[in-house]
Design a protein around this motif. Structure first.
Motif, short mmCIF file in Angstrom:
data_model
loop_
_atom_site.label_atom_id
_atom_site.label_comp_id
_atom_site.label_asym_id
_atom_site.label_seq_id
_atom_site.Cartn_x
_atom_site.Cartn_y
_atom_site.Cartn_z
N VAL A 107 0.94 -1.27 -0.17
CA VAL A 107 0.00 -0.09 -0.04
C VAL A 107 0.83 1.24 0.09
CG1 VAL A 107 -1.80 1.33 1.14
CG2 VAL A 107 -2.05 -1.15 1.10
N LYS A 108 0.69 2.06 -1.03
CA LYS A 108 1.74 3.29 -1.29
C LYS A 108 0.91 4.60 -0.90
CE LYS A 108 5.02 5.82 -2.69
NZ LYS A 108 6.25 5.75 -1.84
N ARG A 109 -0.72 4.70 -1.02
CA ARG A 109 -1.28 5.68 -0.75
C ARG A 109 -2.69 5.38 -0.22
NH1 ARG A 109 0.70 5.52 -5.65
NH2 ARG A 109 2.32 6.91 -6.28
N ARG A 179 5.23 10.29 4.57
CA ARG A 179 5.78 10.53 3.03
C ARG A 179 6.64 9.39 2.41
NH1 ARG A 179 8.14 16.27 3.64
NH2 ARG A 179 6.64 16.11 5.59
N ASN A 180 7.09 8.55 3.32
CA ASN A 180 8.22 7.59 2.69
C ASN A 180 7.43 6.04 2.65
OD1 ASN A 180 10.45 9.20 2.02
ND2 ASN A 180 10.71 9.49 4.31
N GLN A 181 6.48 5.99 3.57
CA GLN A 181 5.86 4.66 3.71
C GLN A 181 4.40 4.82 3.20
OE1 GLN A 181 7.31 4.33 7.85
NE2 GLN A 181 7.67 2.10 7.31
N VAL A 182 3.41 4.36 3.81
CA VAL A 182 1.93 4.92 3.38
C VAL A 182 1.57 6.45 3.67
CG1 VAL A 182 -0.28 4.31 3.81
CG2 VAL A 182 1.44 2.60 4.65
N GLN A 183 1.46 7.04 2.19
CA GLN A 183 1.04 8.28 2.10
C GLN A 183 -0.44 8.47 2.45
OE1 GLN A 183 2.59 9.52 -1.68
NE2 GLN A 183 4.89 9.67 -1.10
N LEU A 184 -0.66 9.29 3.38
CA LEU A 184 -2.14 9.38 3.84
C LEU A 184 -2.54 10.68 3.84
CD1 LEU A 184 -4.62 8.38 5.43
CD2 LEU A 184 -3.40 9.02 7.46
N THR A 185 -3.69 10.69 3.01
CA THR A 185 -4.45 11.90 2.73
C THR A 185 -6.12 11.81 3.48
OG1 THR A 185 -3.25 12.45 0.68
CG2 THR A 185 -5.47 13.54 0.93
N VAL A 186 -6.46 12.91 4.08
CA VAL A 186 -7.42 12.96 4.98
C VAL A 186 -8.29 14.06 4.22
CG1 VAL A 186 -8.69 12.95 7.14
CG2 VAL A 186 -6.67 11.75 7.08
N CYS A 244 -1.14 14.23 4.74
CA CYS A 244 -2.06 15.57 4.27
C CYS A 244 -3.59 15.72 4.84
CB CYS A 244 -1.99 15.25 2.73
SG CYS A 244 -0.37 15.41 2.12
N PHE A 245 -4.02 16.80 5.20
CA PHE A 245 -5.17 17.01 5.96
C PHE A 245 -5.88 18.35 5.23
CE2 PHE A 245 -7.79 19.06 9.29
CZ PHE A 245 -8.67 18.22 9.33
N GLY A 246 -7.34 18.34 4.89
CA GLY A 246 -7.96 19.28 4.00
C GLY A 246 -9.34 19.33 4.57
N VAL A 247 -9.77 20.45 4.99
CA VAL A 247 -11.20 20.77 5.40
C VAL A 247 -11.81 21.65 4.22
CG1 VAL A 247 -12.95 21.55 6.80
CG2 VAL A 247 -10.75 20.59 7.91
N LEU A 248 -12.62 21.29 3.45
CA LEU A 248 -13.28 21.80 2.37
C LEU A 248 -14.51 22.38 2.43
CD1 LEU A 248 -11.90 18.90 0.08
CD2 LEU A 248 -10.80 20.69 0.80
N GLN A 249 -14.82 23.63 1.88
CA GLN A 249 -16.06 24.24 1.56
C GLN A 249 -17.10 23.47 0.85
OE1 GLN A 249 -15.72 28.29 0.62
NE2 GLN A 249 -13.42 28.14 0.56
N VAL A 271 -8.60 14.45 -4.96
CA VAL A 271 -8.22 12.80 -4.87
C VAL A 271 -7.37 12.22 -6.12
CG1 VAL A 271 -9.36 10.66 -4.62
CG2 VAL A 271 -10.37 12.64 -3.44
N VAL A 272 -7.64 12.67 -7.17
CA VAL A 272 -6.72 12.26 -8.28
C VAL A 272 -5.67 12.84 -8.05
CG1 VAL A 272 -6.28 12.72 -10.66
CG2 VAL A 272 -8.73 12.10 -9.98
N GLN A 273 -5.14 13.92 -7.69
CA GLN A 273 -3.92 14.56 -7.19
C GLN A 273 -3.44 13.79 -6.14
OE1 GLN A 273 -3.98 18.67 -6.28
NE2 GLN A 273 -1.90 18.90 -6.14
N ALA A 274 -3.94 13.53 -5.25
CA ALA A 274 -3.51 12.60 -4.11
C ALA A 274 -2.96 11.28 -4.50
CB ALA A 274 -4.55 12.46 -3.06
N LEU A 275 -3.76 10.67 -5.50
CA LEU A 275 -3.46 9.33 -5.90
C LEU A 275 -1.93 9.35 -7.16
CD1 LEU A 275 -6.80 7.70 -6.41
CD2 LEU A 275 -5.38 7.51 -4.45
N ARG A 276 -2.00 10.70 -7.14
CA ARG A 276 -0.90 10.75 -8.52
C ARG A 276 0.42 11.28 -7.66
NH1 ARG A 276 -4.01 13.83 -13.05
NH2 ARG A 276 -4.50 12.22 -14.39
N VAL A 277 0.24 11.74 -6.40
CA VAL A 277 1.82 12.14 -5.86
C VAL A 277 2.89 11.02 -5.62
CG1 VAL A 277 2.51 12.59 -3.50
CG2 VAL A 277 0.43 13.77 -4.21
N ASP A 278 3.87 11.34 -6.47
CA ASP A 278 4.94 10.36 -6.25
C ASP A 278 6.32 10.90 -5.73
OD1 ASP A 278 6.56 8.11 -6.90
OD2 ASP A 278 6.71 9.05 -8.99
N GLY A 279 6.59 10.39 -4.59
CA GLY A 279 7.63 10.73 -3.74
C GLY A 279 7.54 11.86 -2.72
N PRO A 280 8.48 12.00 -1.96
CA PRO A 280 8.27 12.80 -0.59
C PRO A 280 8.35 14.40 -0.95
CG PRO A 280 10.54 11.86 -0.83
CD PRO A 280 9.69 11.19 -1.76
#
Length: 472
Positions: A107-109, A179-186, A244-249, A271-280
């Motif tokens: 699991v990368k992301r 950023r180097n193991q499981v890259q988490l975005t909330v 990564c954490f974002g609260v959205l309007q 979300v597409v951007q989060a799934l494309r992030v590659d590297g720290p």
């Protein structure tokens, strides 16, 4: 290396059918294909189903579908996108099957959309009769089942959330969410439900989950009164903060998924951007982007009616005795004193309490205890929700009225019976916050959009055991 795979996991009382537009969005963006983007389904309203069952079944299905081998490894990178209860599912699965071998975890992301990492105020309603009528299964053989085991885990201040946090967050080492193991975005919305669904709205939520309970940068504080021969002591344990954490309007708990019908919507692009992030380096850039978006959200919505868009903080409090057993019955009260009345982080009992301090203490009681929930199955766990905008205003007022001040906490634990009781002498007027922190050894207490775990350890005693030279 084989083509990346993406797994979509739904929340309670939902199914994969709600996420077909998400898959279409991902395929259109080149995240994967029909063959490599898969849905995970679990019967969340089966009363006998547990989180252990869900992650066990998930792991078996991932092996069956060729996403991972029997050793848990894969020749593909795996992305996981979850909604709501799916946050607890993926955390539990990662801990259960990879805690000792994160180097081989495929699991990368992980992208969590409005995750219920630290509970939902709707969970205990789901177990009620009304909840069973509205959300219960209408099927012969399991009529009105709602998934009681999962809802117990989802309820505010649940022992399940507490235990899971100690397994995957408070481990004593560095978190694997980085950023180097499981890259988490909330990502979570900030809007309440509109229309008829608005009757379920609660402060500090997106209509369903607590925004402050969606993130994983929690702190655990332990206040140990269990040794009567030593002064009470604080200890502090920090956890994951590299995510990564974002609260959205303009998004609530449902629309954060529904907006994927439009592949050009803000949430779809994020979300597409989060799934494309590659590297720290890219991850750090994305972190900064979401932090700016979150600041913008709160800045634009500042001053809204009834503080709807305030930042909140959750406190989950667990009472235990010196043997680690639950303390089911306890009461907490909060007070305000002039700082000069505190001595080594205790307000002496013989210090008088003037009218200004009394008025401020009434205010802090309402702030700290105005939104409290005791877990339905285990009353040793409590949840407090504090509006930090209101708290900031209170602190300014307190300083104007009495100068430097302290907030103290009193804990009362009633005796079990005449021969079994708790030592509560040391639990009175413990200082938990100072406006002048220069000479204080107390940890920082208030952080917006976080959940703070507080363990209170007290000394349980008995008079029912004696040793004597003479027979009784």
């Amino acid at each position: 290396m084989a083509e990346n795979k993406t797994l979509i996991i739904h929340g309670w009382s939902d199914c994969s059918g709600s996420f077909k537009h998400m898959k279409e969005c991902f395929t259109e963006a080149g995240i994967g294909s029909v063959e490599t983007i898969l849905y995970a389904d679990y019967e969340s309203r089966e009363d006998n189903l547990t989180f252990n069952d869900v992650v066990d079944g998930l792991n078996r299905q991932m092996m069956k579908r060729g996403m991972i081998g029997e050793d848990g490894e894969s020749d593909s990178e795996i992305n996981i996108v979850v909604h709501s209860t799916g946050g607890l599912v993926v955390r539990h699965w990662l801990w259960r099957y990879y805690r000792d071998k994160m180097a081989s975890c495929p699991v990368k992301r992980v992208v969590m959309l409005a995750p219920a990492n630290f509970g939902s105020p709707l969970a205990h309603r789901g177990k009620s009769f009304l909840g069973r009528l509205v959300k219960g299964r209408w099927k012969v053989g399991d009529l009105l089942e709602v998934g009681r085991n999962l809802l117990n885990g989802l309820e505010l201040a649940s022992p399940y959330q507490w235990d899971l946090a100690h397994k995957d967050l408070f481990t004593g080492g560095d978190s694997y969410y980085n950023r180097n193991q499981v890259q988490l975005t909330v990502l979570t919305g900030i809007e309440d439900y509109g229309g008829i669904r608005g009757w379920v709205n609660k402060p500090g939520t997106d209509g369903t989950i607590v925004i402050a309970g969606s993130t994983l940068d929690s702190i655990k504080l332990t206040l140990d009164f269990s040794d009567p021969n030593t002064p009470h002591q604080w200890s502090e344990t920090k956890t994951a903060n590299d995510f990564c954490f974002g609260v959205l309007q303009k998004l609530d708990h449902g629309s954060i998924v529904g907006e994927f019908e439009n592949s050009e919507s803000a949430i779809s692009k994020l979300v597409v951007q989060a799934l494309r992030v590659d590297g720290p380096v890219e991850f750090k850039t994305y972190q900064d982007q979401l932090r700016a978006l979150t600041n913008q959200t709160y800045e634009l919505l500042k001053g809204a009616k009834n503080n709807q868009y305030s930042k909140f903080q959750q406190f989950i409090i667990h009472g235990v005795d010196d043997h680690g057993a639950d303390v089911d019955d306890f009461t907490i009260e909060f007070y305000v004193y002039k700082a000069e009345k505190s001595d080594q982080n205790i307000v002496a009992d013989n210090k008088y309490f003037n009218q200004k301090e009394k008025d401020l203490s009434d205010d802090i009681q309402k702030l700290m205890l105005g939104n409290i929930h005791t877990h339905g199955s285990n009353s040793s766990y409590r949840r407090l929700l504090v509006n930090l905008d209101d708290m900031s205003e209170f602190m300014v007022k307190a300083k104007e009225r009495i100068g430097e001040f302290v907030i103290s906490m009193k804990i009362y634990v009633p005796e079990i019976d005449k021969g079994i009781f708790y030592d509560t002498d040391s639990l009175q007027n413990v200082v938990i916050y100072r406006s002048d922190r220069s000479d204080s050894n107390q940890p920082s207490l208030f952080f917006g959009n976080t959940t703070t775990l507080v363990e209170l350890m007290v000394d349980r005693k008995t008079n029912y055991v004696t040793i004597s030279k003479h027979p009784k």
